[in-house]
Scaffold this motif. Sequence first.
Motif, PDB file in Angstrom:
ATOM      1  N   TRP A  24       0.838  -1.203   0.000  1.00 43.15           N
ATOM      2  CA  TRP A  24       0.000   0.000   0.000  1.00 43.15           C
ATOM      3  C   TRP A  24       0.875   1.256   0.000  1.00 43.15           C
ATOM      4  N   ALA A  25       1.894   1.271   0.853  1.00 38.95           N
ATOM      5  CA  ALA A  25       2.750   2.450   0.969  1.00 38.95           C
ATOM      6  C   ALA A  25       3.489   2.732  -0.334  1.00 38.95           C
ATOM      7  N   LYS A  26       4.045   1.715  -0.960  1.00 40.29           N
ATOM      8  CA  LYS A  26       4.808   1.916  -2.194  1.00 40.29           C
ATOM      9  C   LYS A  26       3.905   2.348  -3.334  1.00 40.29           C
ATOM     10  N   ARG A  27       2.695   1.799  -3.394  1.00 39.29           N
ATOM     11  CA  ARG A  27       1.746   2.222  -4.425  1.00 39.29           C
ATOM     12  C   ARG A  27       1.427   3.706  -4.287  1.00 39.29           C
ATOM     13  N   ASP A  28       1.193   4.137  -3.057  1.00 35.53           N
ATOM     14  CA  ASP A  28       0.843   5.540  -2.823  1.00 35.53           C
ATOM     15  C   ASP A  28       2.016   6.471  -3.080  1.00 35.53           C
ATOM     16  N   THR A  29       3.227   6.024  -2.754  1.00 28.70           N
ATOM     17  CA  THR A  29       4.407   6.844  -3.018  1.00 28.70           C
ATOM     18  C   THR A  29       4.573   7.065  -4.517  1.00 28.70           C
ATOM     19  N   THR A  30       4.337   6.020  -5.306  1.00 31.45           N
ATOM     20  CA  THR A  30       4.417   6.148  -6.759  1.00 31.45           C
ATOM     21  C   THR A  30       3.407   7.170  -7.265  1.00 31.45           C
ATOM     22  N   LYS A  31       2.200   7.126  -6.728  1.00 27.46           N
ATOM     23  CA  LYS A  31       1.162   8.072  -7.123  1.00 27.46           C
ATOM     24  C   LYS A  31       1.538   9.503  -6.733  1.00 27.46           C
ATOM     25  N   LEU A  32       2.042   9.665  -5.511  1.00 31.78           N
ATOM     26  CA  LEU A  32       2.424  10.990  -5.042  1.00 31.78           C
ATOM     27  C   LEU A  32       3.598  11.549  -5.844  1.00 31.78           C
ATOM     28  N   ASN A  33       4.554  10.687  -6.193  1.00 34.74           N
ATOM     29  CA  ASN A  33       5.690  11.142  -6.996  1.00 34.74           C
ATOM     30  C   ASN A  33       5.206  11.708  -8.330  1.00 34.74           C
ATOM     31  N   GLY A  34       4.201  11.067  -8.919  1.00 38.78           N
ATOM     32  CA  GLY A  34       3.644  11.565 -10.165  1.00 38.78           C
ATOM     33  C   GLY A  34       2.939  12.902  -9.989  1.00 38.78           C
ATOM     34  N   MET A  35       2.240  13.058  -8.862  1.00 37.42           N
ATOM     35  CA  MET A  35       1.536  14.310  -8.589  1.00 37.42           C
ATOM     36  C   MET A  35       2.512  15.456  -8.348  1.00 37.42           C
ATOM     37  N   MET A  36       3.635  15.146  -7.716  1.00 34.68           N
ATOM     38  CA  MET A  36       4.607  16.187  -7.383  1.00 34.68           C
ATOM     39  C   MET A  36       5.489  16.566  -8.560  1.00 34.68           C
ATOM     40  N   ASN A  37       5.551  15.704  -9.583  1.00 31.39           N
ATOM     41  CA  ASN A  37       6.210  16.053 -10.846  1.00 31.39           C
ATOM     42  C   ASN A  37       7.629  16.573 -10.640  1.00 31.39           C
ATOM     43  N   ASN A  38       8.400  15.817  -9.873  1.00 29.24           N
ATOM     44  CA  ASN A  38       9.819  16.138  -9.644  1.00 29.24           C
ATOM     45  C   ASN A  38      10.033  17.493  -8.974  1.00 29.24           C
ATOM     46  N   PRO A  73      11.548  19.822  -6.522  1.00 27.19           N
ATOM     47  CA  PRO A  73      12.837  19.596  -5.848  1.00 27.19           C
ATOM     48  C   PRO A  73      12.720  19.307  -4.355  1.00 27.19           C
ATOM     49  N   GLU A  74      11.867  20.030  -3.652  1.00 26.28           N
ATOM     50  CA  GLU A  74      11.759  19.785  -2.217  1.00 26.28           C
ATOM     51  C   GLU A  74      11.080  18.453  -1.925  1.00 26.28           C
ATOM     52  N   TRP A  75      10.179  18.033  -2.793  1.00 21.00           N
ATOM     53  CA  TRP A  75       9.590  16.706  -2.630  1.00 21.00           C
ATOM     54  C   TRP A  75      10.662  15.634  -2.810  1.00 21.00           C
ATOM     55  N   ASP A  76      11.499  15.816  -3.814  1.00 17.02           N
ATOM     56  CA  ASP A  76      12.594  14.866  -4.026  1.00 17.02           C
ATOM     57  C   ASP A  76      13.533  14.850  -2.822  1.00 17.02           C
ATOM     58  N   LEU A  77      13.778  16.016  -2.240  1.00 11.47           N
ATOM     59  CA  LEU A  77      14.619  16.087  -1.045  1.00 11.47           C
ATOM     60  C   LEU A  77      13.989  15.307   0.100  1.00 11.47           C
ATOM     61  N   LEU A  78      12.676  15.446   0.285  1.00 11.77           N
ATOM     62  CA  LEU A  78      12.001  14.707   1.347  1.00 11.77           C
ATOM     63  C   LEU A  78      12.128  13.204   1.138  1.00 11.77           C
ATOM     64  N   GLN A  79      12.028  12.751  -0.102  1.00 14.95           N
ATOM     65  CA  GLN A  79      12.176  11.323  -0.367  1.00 14.95           C
ATOM     66  C   GLN A  79      13.586  10.841   0.001  1.00 14.95           C
ATOM     67  N   GLY A  80      14.578  11.707  -0.248  1.00 18.15           N
ATOM     68  CA  GLY A  80      15.941  11.364   0.153  1.00 18.15           C
ATOM     69  C   GLY A  80      16.089  11.286   1.661  1.00 18.15           C
ATOM     70  N   ILE A  81      15.426  12.194   2.372  1.00 19.57           N
ATOM     71  CA  ILE A  81      15.452  12.160   3.838  1.00 19.57           C
ATOM     72  C   ILE A  81      14.775  10.893   4.343  1.00 19.57           C
ATOM     73  N   TYR A  82      13.669  10.524   3.715  1.00 12.37           N
ATOM     74  CA  TYR A  82      13.004   9.267   4.080  1.00 12.37           C
ATOM     75  C   TYR A  82      13.946   8.080   3.884  1.00 12.37           C
TER      76      TYR A  82
END
Length: 273
Positions: A159-173, A175-184
């Motif tokens: 469930w978590a990975k499916r939602d992360t994929t969806k959110l990544n698409g919504m955020m459209n690269n 930069p700060e979203w990408d930074l948060l993923q790196g922190i995660y």
Amino acid sequence: MIFRLTFLLFFLYASPVVAGTQEPRVLVIDGIQMEYIDIGAGSKTLVIESGIGMGLAYWQPLLADLSKLNIRTVIYSRAGNGKSQAAKDVSLATSNQRLEKLLSTIHAKENLILIGHSFGGLHVRAFAAAYPERVKGLLLLDPSHELFDSELNKYDATWAKRDTTKLNGMMNNQPEWDLLQGIYHQKMIADGDIANKIPVVIVTSSKLNESDWWIGHSVQGKKIWRDLHQSLIINNANSIHMVTNQTGHNVPHDNKLLFLSSISALLGLVDGV
């Protein structure tokens, strides 16, 4: 982390702007034009950090209320947000170095009260750790936590990975979203356990059904969220944890009274030290 389905509206600053509010000023920090607002006066200075992709325009509907406080307030847009110029490096450390230079330039270096909403919570924790002699207290408004993604994956990886994929698409690269993923991925930030060392107020939204699909809004997701927030101050005897199911992630706008009350609560803790 941004929780609402209205992610794109956040980036478009859909919140109304109050007529007659002070116009932003501009400073050049490390070659980057950065916008900020500086209102009020007092012996302490509130410094506000926004969520992912947000800037000072998000806070403009609240300026009239903030200006009534007996305290100076500085709000700015990180590089690439609002009308601040973009930068290649948007890491916590570099962003905080820019903020420190901005505050030094406008003579607001001491007696800082840091407010961090969402992703801004990571920024203020890192800033307080880097400049502990300057920071007197933290207000964390439904703040992001570096372990949230890993804890969601422990609960339900599919469930978590499916939602992360969806959110990544919504955020459209973004930069700060990408930074948060790196922190995660790193599962840590350089904050020196600062939230256990100085006065802290945390506001946590336990409201369900802000979305009908995201794992973070499930009953277990909200429990993980609350527990992670509590873990930040587990050994802090001078802290307050406010939990409410009446306010969503968009705390400052969903419940202005709660927002202002949380500032008052933190100032009370700081003054009591």
